[in-house]
Design an enzyme around this catalytic site. Structure first.
Site, PDB file in Angstrom:
ATOM      1  N   GLY A  81       0.819  -1.216   0.000  1.00 13.34           N
ATOM      2  CA  GLY A  81       0.000   0.000   0.000  1.00 13.34           C
ATOM      3  C   GLY A  81       0.846   1.256   0.000  1.00 13.34           C
ATOM      4  N   CYS A  82       1.891   1.259   0.810  1.00  7.31           N
ATOM      5  CA  CYS A  82       2.760   2.438   0.904  1.00  7.31           C
ATOM      6  C   CYS A  82       3.541   2.642  -0.390  1.00  7.31           C
ATOM      7  CB  CYS A  82       3.699   2.309   2.100  1.00  7.31           C
ATOM      8  SG  CYS A  82       2.797   2.239   3.674  1.00  7.31           S
TER       9      CYS A  82
END
Length: 155
Positions: A46-47
């Site tokens: 996600g990051c």
């Protein structure tokens, strides 16, 4: 739990090391608008998506007068690996003691898979050229967040 920032608040000052260990301060950006985003961990799916989305749109955001700074609790060496692996162009800062994350309301209790845990709250804070908070968004999604920002800014 840390207090969340509100529009009109003075953005908390900070000086943190970047991926190369060079100190970067919010004050270095006075006179420019800054998007400060907080994320849990470099090199996670996600990051990575969020950082790549910011990098892909950096020219558009810079053209509209915005600098972009990403802050996580990672050490500078991990941020350097993240930057190199993903060819990131956004400024990545290390906040291992979570002091800046806390002052920005981006560290505290959150829901994760139905459980209450303490950790980084994925957040984005817009700081104007004078150092005042324009907007503060908390519990944002990694995917689609940058596109939403661009749409909201009318870019």
């Amino acid at each position: 739990m840390s207090e969340r920032l509100q529009p009109g608040d003075t953005a908390p000052a900070f000086t943190l090391p970047d991926a190369d260990g060079t100190k970067v301060s919010l004050a270095d950006h006075l006179g420019r608008k800054v998007i400060v985003y907080f994320y849990p961990a470099a090199l996670t799916p996600g990051c990575t998506k969020q950082a790549c989305d910011f990098t892909d749109n950096l020219d558009l955001l810079a053209g509209a007068g915005y600098d972009v700074i990403g802050i996580s609790p990672d050490q500078p060496a991990k941020l350097a690996r993240f930057r190199e692996k993903e060819q990131l162009r956004v400024t990545l800062l290390a906040d291992p003691d979570k002091s800046v994350l806390t002052r920005y309301g981006a560290f505290g209790e959150k829901k994760l898979y139905g459980k209450t845990v303490t950790g980084v709250i994925r957040s984005t804070v817009f700081v104007d050229a004078d150092g005042t908070v324009e907007r503060a968004l908390y519990n944002v999604r990694a995917t689609g967040h940058v596109a939403k920002i661009i749409k909201e800014l009318g870019l």
